[in-house]
Design an enzyme around this catalytic site. Structure first.
Site, PDB file in Angstrom:
ATOM      1  CG  HIS A 153       4.004   3.232   1.529  1.00 17.30           C
ATOM      2  ND1 HIS A 153       2.782   3.120   0.914  1.00 17.30           N
ATOM      3  CD2 HIS A 153       4.553   1.990   1.465  1.00 17.30           C
ATOM      4  CE1 HIS A 153       2.607   1.874   0.499  1.00 17.30           C
ATOM      5  NE2 HIS A 153       3.677   1.172   0.827  1.00 17.30           N
ATOM      6  CD  GLU A 154       8.388   0.602   1.995  1.00 10.40           C
ATOM      7  OE1 GLU A 154       8.715  -0.394   2.659  1.00 10.40           O
ATOM      8  OE2 GLU A 154       7.495   0.576   1.140  1.00 10.40           O
ATOM      9  CG  HIS A 205       4.938  -1.665   4.828  1.00  5.38           C
ATOM     10  ND1 HIS A 205       3.730  -2.303   4.694  1.00  5.38           N
ATOM     11  CD2 HIS A 205       5.159  -1.031   3.651  1.00  5.38           C
ATOM     12  CE1 HIS A 205       3.249  -2.055   3.482  1.00  5.38           C
ATOM     13  NE2 HIS A 205       4.093  -1.284   2.833  1.00  5.38           N
ATOM     14  CG  ASP A 243       2.495  -2.693   0.083  1.00  2.25           C
ATOM     15  OD1 ASP A 243       3.494  -3.355   0.404  1.00  2.25           O
ATOM     16  OD2 ASP A 243       2.467  -1.451   0.081  1.00  2.25           O
TER      17      ASP A 243
HETATM   18 ZN   LIG Z   1       4.217  -0.840   0.776  1.00  3.72          ZN
END
Ligand SMILES: [Zn+2]
Length: 383
Positions: A67-68, A71, A165
């Site tokens: 997930h990170e 980004h 987010d």
């Molecule tokens: Zn996030």
């Protein structure tokens, strides 16, 4: 971020894990083991439920990392810079030192994480079906459960609870309309509201839906609240100080002490001049800064023997043309009350925290005047 340990480095980006995440891991392993034992049946599981729990926690850990990274990859692709990634319990923090230009990219960068989690979650759920047919019913159940966790991770992060987010997307949407500072303040206000809500649900639960006393939700509440407050303050200061040079705020013609002066003399000078710190000069060059705190650490009987150079703290080279925002960050990182300003090796002034605060107050007054008495009206955004 404080309280985090480095576990790996990917493409030069340090990846850290926050202690809070490490602390909840055993609890999560136990919780997942329990869920598997009750949802699937402990007697049908091959192996102890706790072993399955630990395996699931490791997979969740990787899911948060993916997930990170989503980004970060988006930020890097669009010309941003990522200084580090810290994994927290739910989602994490990618510290983007340079944002991709524009609110649209900021929104897309914020969406990249939850979108990845949702896609990963759905893929895992779909992938669990053939596993069940192949006779690995327990693995299939665990994979589907992990898929569900990823979907939850994606959806939870989409809540407009800044700095999560969804809150970043909200800020990006508001930026074009309110300007960056007010957009951040508004998003942070909403974020604090959510934090309060998480805290209350964590403490008292939702009747019939969620049990009371959920420590993870309470921790998330604390993180969201502190994050919202901190980031909103930072954006405000950044916007007020960006564009200002050190030259405009510094106190020119400052005094200094010699490197060979005794701490006793330095103490007398600090008191006489009512200063919190004095630059230390040797052969006309600044070699450090001696603070009241450093003087106090030397026992009184020894102050006549100890030299200023021995207690001086190193300082970065700050020129009059440096940005006031960078100067503030340096002061914060080094926990110094002021910095000497140097031009071509020579001391030309000092910049104190008070100078910066005064600069920010003046800027705020100017901005309010420009907006009229009600403080409303269109604003340019501060990218
Ligand atoms: Zn996030």
């Amino acid at each position: 971020m404080r309280g985090a340990i480095r576990i790996a480095t990917l493409r030069g980006i340090p990846i850290r894990v926050h202690y809070s995440f490490l602390l909840v891991l055993p609890f999560l392993a136990w919780l997942f083991g329990l869920t598997l034992a009750s949802g699937f049946g402990a007697e049908r599981l091959r192996g102890h439920p706790l072993v399955w729990g630990v395996g699931l926690v490791a997979c969740l850990f990787l899911s948060v990392l993916v997930h990170e990274l989503a980004h970060s990859v988006y930020a890097l692709r669009k010309g941003g810079q990522v200084s580090d990634i810290t994994l927290l319990m739910i989602g994490g923090v990618s510290r983007i030192t340079r944002m991709p230009e524009g609110a649209r990219h900021e929104a897309l960068m914020a969406l990249a994480g939850p979108a990845t989690s949702l896609v990963l979650g759905v893929l895992l759920m779909v992938g669990s079906v053939p596993l069940a047919r192949a006779g690995a019913a327990d693995v299939s159940f665990a994979v589907a459960y992990l898929g569900g966790l990823n979907v939850f991770l994606g959806l939870f992060n989409l809540l407009p609870a800044f700095p999560m987010d969804g809150g970043r997307v909200l800020r990006a949407l508001l930026t074009g309309w309110l300007g960056r500072v007010r957009a951040t303040q508004t998003a942070a206000f909403v974020g604090k509201g959510f934090a309060l809500l998480f805290g209350l649900v964590g403490l008292f639960g939702l009747p019939g839906l969620w049990p009371a006393g959920n420590p993870i939700l309470i921790l998330i509440a604390v993180f969201v609240f502190m994050g919202a407050a901190g980031e909103s303050r930072e954006v405000l200061m950044q916007s007020l100080l960006s564009g200002l040079r050190v030259r405009e705020l510094m106190t020119p013609r400052t005094s200094a002490v010699g490197a060979e002066d005794s701490v006793e003399e330095v103490d007398a000078r600090l008191r006489a001049e009512r200063r919190r710190a004095l630059p230390v000069v040797e052969d006309g060059r600044v070699v450090g800064l001696v603070t009241r705190m450093a003087v106090r650490r030397v026992p009184e009987p020894r102050r006549a023997q100890v030299r200023a150079r021995e207690v001086a703290q190193p300082v970065p080279e700050l020129t009059p043309e440096a940005s006031a925002w960078d100067a503030l960050r340096e002061m914060g990182q080094r926990q110094l009350p002021q910095l000497p300003v140097v031009q071509e090796g020579l001391l030309v002034g000092t910049l104190t925290q008070e100078d910066l605060v005064r600069g920010m107050q003046l800027r705020e007054l100017e901005e309010n005047r420009r907006d009229g008495p009600w403080g409303v009206g269109p604003r340019e955004s501060h990218p």
